[in-house]
Design a protein around this motif. Structure first.
Motif, PDB file in Angstrom:
ATOM      1  N   ALA A   1       0.882  -1.259  -0.152  1.00 32.29           N
ATOM      2  CA  ALA A   1      -0.082   0.065   0.114  1.00 32.29           C
ATOM      3  C   ALA A   1       0.958   1.443   0.119  1.00 32.29           C
ATOM      4  O   ALA A   1       0.461   2.290  -0.816  1.00 32.29           O
ATOM      5  CB  ALA A   1      -0.927   0.236   1.143  1.00 32.29           C
ATOM      6  N   GLU A   2       1.854   1.436   0.956  1.00 32.27           N
ATOM      7  CA  GLU A   2       3.009   2.509   0.792  1.00 32.27           C
ATOM      8  C   GLU A   2       3.498   2.768  -0.555  1.00 32.27           C
ATOM      9  O   GLU A   2       3.640   3.833  -0.846  1.00 32.27           O
ATOM     10  CB  GLU A   2       3.926   2.172   1.781  1.00 32.27           C
TER      11      GLU A   2
ATOM     12  N   ASN B   1       2.340   1.836  -3.447  1.00 34.48           N
ATOM     13  CA  ASN B   1       1.293   2.219  -4.620  1.00 34.48           C
ATOM     14  C   ASN B   1       0.369   3.432  -4.492  1.00 34.48           C
ATOM     15  O   ASN B   1      -0.346   3.626  -5.277  1.00 34.48           O
ATOM     16  CB  ASN B   1       0.573   1.147  -5.140  1.00 34.48           C
ATOM     17  N   LYS B   2       0.297   3.844  -3.026  1.00 33.01           N
ATOM     18  CA  LYS B   2      -0.660   4.776  -2.974  1.00 33.01           C
ATOM     19  C   LYS B   2      -0.494   6.021  -3.796  1.00 33.01           C
ATOM     20  O   LYS B   2      -1.742   6.830  -4.213  1.00 33.01           O
ATOM     21  CB  LYS B   2      -0.666   5.384  -1.279  1.00 33.01           C
TER      22      LYS B   2
ATOM     23  N   LEU C   1      -1.788   5.471  -7.396  1.00 28.35           N
ATOM     24  CA  LEU C   1      -3.362   5.463  -7.366  1.00 28.35           C
ATOM     25  C   LEU C   1      -3.962   6.782  -7.062  1.00 28.35           C
ATOM     26  O   LEU C   1      -4.921   7.323  -7.839  1.00 28.35           O
ATOM     27  CB  LEU C   1      -3.725   4.504  -6.140  1.00 28.35           C
TER      28      LEU C   1
ATOM     29  N   GLU D   1     -15.034   2.720  -0.192  1.00 30.28           N
ATOM     30  CA  GLU D   1     -13.805   1.749  -0.626  1.00 30.28           C
ATOM     31  C   GLU D   1     -14.067   0.276   0.148  1.00 30.28           C
ATOM     32  O   GLU D   1     -14.507   0.119   1.361  1.00 30.28           O
ATOM     33  CB  GLU D   1     -12.376   2.288   0.362  1.00 30.28           C
TER      34      GLU D   1
ATOM     35  N   SER E   1     -10.737  -2.252   2.754  1.00 26.93           N
ATOM     36  CA  SER E   1      -9.752  -0.922   3.021  1.00 26.93           C
ATOM     37  C   SER E   1      -8.480  -1.329   3.493  1.00 26.93           C
ATOM     38  O   SER E   1      -7.582  -0.492   3.598  1.00 26.93           O
ATOM     39  CB  SER E   1     -10.622   0.003   3.888  1.00 26.93           C
TER      40      SER E   1
ATOM     41  N   GLN F   1      -4.053   2.822   5.163  1.00 23.69           N
ATOM     42  CA  GLN F   1      -3.303   3.724   4.299  1.00 23.69           C
ATOM     43  C   GLN F   1      -3.431   4.425   3.169  1.00 23.69           C
ATOM     44  O   GLN F   1      -3.511   5.738   3.086  1.00 23.69           O
ATOM     45  CB  GLN F   1      -1.928   2.993   4.206  1.00 23.69           C
ATOM     46  N   HIS F   2      -4.295   3.777   2.234  1.00 15.77           N
ATOM     47  CA  HIS F   2      -4.935   4.436   1.165  1.00 15.77           C
ATOM     48  C   HIS F   2      -5.925   5.559   1.437  1.00 15.77           C
ATOM     49  O   HIS F   2      -5.938   6.475   0.975  1.00 15.77           O
ATOM     50  CB  HIS F   2      -5.628   3.281   0.189  1.00 15.77           C
TER      51      HIS F   2
ATOM     52  N   HIS G   1      -4.747   8.662   2.751  1.00 15.78           N
ATOM     53  CA  HIS G   1      -3.945   9.346   1.960  1.00 15.78           C
ATOM     54  C   HIS G   1      -4.635  10.006   0.899  1.00 15.78           C
ATOM     55  O   HIS G   1      -4.465  11.324   0.501  1.00 15.78           O
ATOM     56  CB  HIS G   1      -2.966   8.300   1.164  1.00 15.78           C
ATOM     57  N   PHE G   2      -5.898   9.327   0.159  1.00 18.17           N
ATOM     58  CA  PHE G   2      -6.488   9.891  -0.837  1.00 18.17           C
ATOM     59  C   PHE G   2      -7.394  11.058  -0.160  1.00 18.17           C
ATOM     60  O   PHE G   2      -7.629  12.253  -0.605  1.00 18.17           O
ATOM     61  CB  PHE G   2      -7.526   8.780  -1.366  1.00 18.17           C
TER      62      PHE G   2
ATOM     63  N   ILE H   1      -9.287  -2.135  -4.106  1.00 18.46           N
ATOM     64  CA  ILE H   1      -7.890  -2.009  -4.330  1.00 18.46           C
ATOM     65  C   ILE H   1      -7.278  -3.642  -4.052  1.00 18.46           C
ATOM     66  O   ILE H   1      -7.507  -4.040  -2.905  1.00 18.46           O
ATOM     67  CB  ILE H   1      -7.039  -1.051  -3.705  1.00 18.46           C
TER      68      ILE H   1
END
Length: 207
Positions: free
Chosen positions: A7-8, A10-11, A14, A34, A37, A41-42, A45-46, A109
């Motif tokens: 996740a770190e 590809n965040k 994405l 989501e 989830s 992390q995702h 961030h978003f 995801i």
């Protein structure tokens, strides 16, 4: 707070996709769900970079829900709701109590290759019910194309998943396209992503 190295990594890629797709709607508040989830992390961030989207994270796992809550608390984001239990194998009416046509975007995801075919069918059924007209279902992960898996790292991943559960494995994009069509979703675009992954964009259409 759980930490997923994947996740770190590809965040940001994405986020770039999401910003490109949703940035033109920043004049109004959007609602995003989501599915799966994970650590959280995702979603935080978003949320920090796309303040015009209110996100509803969801998870089956209690430990993941606790991690999502911890990320929300640590980052102090205001546009992420508290995580809820959601099992895509259940009828869409049980998906966090969300009403039909309530979502502008649904994000999924690295989930589909851990799903049985029946679970995947349920996911597309639910997305077709919950998305607003012209809303987006965005899925991310590794896929087969016309029955062919590449590169070798994805072949190995598919094999290891099927060893764990014969009903798991990399889904075929054409099969997903057909499932989407049955639920008034059109595969609009496929975006190449790092590490041999892809984003698939399914648009809710009027019948």
């Amino acid at each position: 707070m759980l930490l997923s190295p994947v996740a770190e990594r590809n965040k940001d890629a994405l986020l770039q996709v999401l910003a490109g797709l949703l940035g033109g709607h920043s004049e109004r508040q959007l609602f995003g769900l989501e599915l799966g989830s994970g650590s959280g992390q995702h979603v935080v961030h978003f949320a920090q970079e796309l303040p015009f989207v209110t996100w509803q994270p969801s998870e089956i796992s209690n430990s993941a829900q606790e991690s999502i809550y911890a990320y929300i608390s640590a980052t102090k984001v205001k546009n992420v709701l508290q995580p809820v239990y959601l099992n895509v194998e259940e009828a869409w009416g049980k998906w966090a109590g969300l009403p039909r046509r309530s979502c502008d975007v649904i994000l999924c995801i690295n989930v589909l290759h851990f799903c049985t075919f029946n679970t995947t069918k349920g996911l597309f059924k639910g997305a077709g019910e919950l998305l607003k007209i012209h809303g987006l279902l965005i899925t991310y992960g590794p896929y087969a194309i016309n029955g062919i898996i590449s590169p070798e790292s994805n072949v190995q991943l598919d094999g290891s998943l099927r060893e764990r559960n014969p009903e798991w494995g990399l889904p075929d994009i054409d099969v997903l396209r057909q499932l989407a069509y049955k639920n008034a979703l059109r595969l609009e675009r496929m975006i190449e992503m790092p590490e041999s992954n892809k984003c698939l964009l399914f648009r809710k259409i009027e019948l």
